[in-house]
Design a protein around this motif. Structure first.
Motif, mmCIF file in Angstrom:
data_model
loop_
_atom_site.group_PDB
_atom_site.id
_atom_site.type_symbol
_atom_site.label_atom_id
_atom_site.label_comp_id
_atom_site.label_asym_id
_atom_site.label_seq_id
_atom_site.Cartn_x
_atom_site.Cartn_y
_atom_site.Cartn_z
ATOM 1 N N ALA A 189 0.853 -1.194 0.000
ATOM 2 C CA ALA A 189 0.000 0.000 0.000
ATOM 3 C C ALA A 189 0.886 1.241 0.000
ATOM 4 O O ALA A 189 2.057 1.187 0.403
ATOM 5 N N PRO A 190 0.344 2.385 -0.446
ATOM 6 C CA PRO A 190 1.117 3.637 -0.461
ATOM 7 C C PRO A 190 1.304 4.175 0.954
ATOM 8 O O PRO A 190 0.419 4.817 1.505
ATOM 9 N N VAL A 191 2.461 3.913 1.520
ATOM 10 C CA VAL A 191 2.713 4.196 2.930
ATOM 11 C C VAL A 191 3.862 5.180 3.142
ATOM 12 O O VAL A 191 3.858 5.934 4.111
ATOM 13 N N ILE A 192 4.858 5.208 2.231
ATOM 14 C CA ILE A 192 6.085 5.976 2.444
ATOM 15 C C ILE A 192 6.052 7.261 1.614
ATOM 16 O O ILE A 192 6.222 7.219 0.393
ATOM 17 N N PRO A 193 5.833 8.434 2.241
ATOM 18 C CA PRO A 193 5.868 9.689 1.475
ATOM 19 C C PRO A 193 7.296 10.022 1.041
ATOM 20 O O PRO A 193 8.245 9.880 1.818
ATOM 21 N N VAL A 194 7.426 10.455 -0.191
ATOM 22 C CA VAL A 194 8.723 10.926 -0.685
ATOM 23 C C VAL A 194 8.914 12.366 -0.211
ATOM 24 O O VAL A 194 8.026 13.197 -0.413
ATOM 25 N N PRO A 195 10.032 12.700 0.442
ATOM 26 C CA PRO A 195 10.220 14.051 0.982
ATOM 27 C C PRO A 195 10.210 15.111 -0.124
ATOM 28 O O PRO A 195 10.694 14.890 -1.227
ATOM 29 N N THR A 196 9.636 16.255 0.198
ATOM 30 C CA THR A 196 9.633 17.416 -0.694
ATOM 31 C C THR A 196 10.128 18.640 0.081
ATOM 32 O O THR A 196 9.488 19.007 1.065
ATOM 33 N N PRO A 197 11.253 19.254 -0.297
ATOM 34 C CA PRO A 197 12.155 18.843 -1.383
ATOM 35 C C PRO A 197 12.808 17.513 -1.075
ATOM 36 O O PRO A 197 12.918 17.128 0.084
ATOM 37 N N TYR A 198 13.263 16.853 -2.133
ATOM 38 C CA TYR A 198 13.762 15.492 -1.964
ATOM 39 C C TYR A 198 15.026 15.449 -1.123
ATOM 40 O O TYR A 198 15.933 16.264 -1.284
ATOM 41 N N SER A 199 15.077 14.491 -0.228
ATOM 42 C CA SER A 199 16.255 14.205 0.585
ATOM 43 C C SER A 199 16.374 12.697 0.715
ATOM 44 O O SER A 199 15.488 12.041 1.280
#
Length: 320
Positions: A189-199
């Protein structure tokens, strides 16, 4: 009057999870089967406990006073409901005869994806024993992790457990019945948010935090988790210092941990692994747990980790 309460757990579900990158989001697909040995049709499929509340872009505000500006308030409230529904229909799709909805619990910061059978007389009553249904789809930007699907069986007369004496004895009995009144199956399932801005370092921290929950649900043994944590503790500072050789070595060690337990698991199978693995119901009772020992590393969990580590490497390669 006597009532017989029929539990809704006489189902034998299995679920195939797949996730694919569409370029702008990830498409999660689920194929749900009910074994011939089941005694009930599956009429509820709910992926619950997603620890996120999705922000609705450009959500119209309700600024009018309901008492003094009723017409304006009604229009603003209606516009907000339409916006929420449009957002919902972009995220969740249902097969014909089913309804897909988002359930949001803002108090605890959780969202669930819920599919129920339709309301028309021509709609199916659920997934009957021996049948399979696909077309359950979620589209989100978050990376895959482990979640649990709650499933229930259809009953002819779903009497509620109400009007019983409000005593400690009966309250305990109701809790015991309700706690086993459904079946849980692990899913991607979609559980892990991608950081914004990306790190990359922050993404690695989020992955590590999520992986810790696997012990509770018996997706991983403690010794395997210890080895993964050791590599996360190398990976995170290496990404912070842009030490790519060390970061790659840590990722390679974690990927090797996954493939040591599942030797045929390669990147191509991490997302589209439908033909290799089917998730079945988690053991609920002590007898079930003793008869079904937990794996050292659940294949579904290994797939999620492999998928996410590949994403992290790809971002490192493209320096985005």
């Amino acid at each position: 009057m006597n009532k017989t309460y029929i539990q809704q757990n006489a189902i034998k579900p299995s679920i195939k999870s797949a996730v694919r990158d569409s370029g702008s989001a990830y498409i999660y697909r689920y194929r749900l089967s009910n074994s011939r040995e089941a005694k009930q049709a599956i009429d509820l499929f709910r992926i619950w406990g997603i620890p996120l509340v999705y922000a609705i872009p450009n959500l119209p505000a309700v600024t009018a006073n309901a008492k003094t500006e009723n017409d304006r308030w009604t229009q603003q409230y209606w516009n907000q409901l339409i916006s929420k529904r449009n957002f919902e229909t972009k995220i969740i799709k249902a097969p014909t005869g089913w309804s897909g909805n988002l359930r949001v619990d803002e108090n605890v910061g959780q969202t669930s994806f819920v599919w129920t059978t339709g309301l028309k007389d021509t709609d199916p009553d659920g997934i009957s024993p021996g049948r399979t249904q696909d077309g359950f789809v979620v589209t989100r930007v978050e990376l895959p992790g482990m979640a649990r699907a709650k499933l229930t069986g259809a009953t002819a007369e779903p009497w509620g457990l109400d009007n019983l004496p409000d005593t400690p004895y009966w309250n305990q009995k109701i809790d015991e019945i309700q706690d086993l009144d459904y079946v849980l199956v692990p899913v991607l399932a979609p559980v892990i948010p991608v950081p914004t801005p990306y790190s990359g370092a922050e993404l690695a921290r989020r992955l590590k935090t999520h992986v810790q929950s696997w012990v509770k649900y018996e997706h991983i043994h403690a010794d395997v988790l210890t080895r993964l944590n050791r590599q996360f503790d190398v990976l995170i500072p290496a990404l912070e210092m842009n030490n790519q050789p060390t970061a790659r070595a840590a990722v390679a060690a974690m990927r090797k941990e996954c493939t040591d337990h599942h030797r045929d698991l390669v990147d191509a199978k991490a997302g589209e692994d439908d033909d290799t693995q089917v998730s079945v119901a988690l053991p609920r009772t002590p007898a079930q747990r003793s008869a079904t020992p937990a794996p050292a590393l659940d294949r579904l969990a290994a797939r999620a980790l492999m998928f996410d580590l590949r994403y992290l490497l790809d971002r490192m390669d493209t320096v985005r």
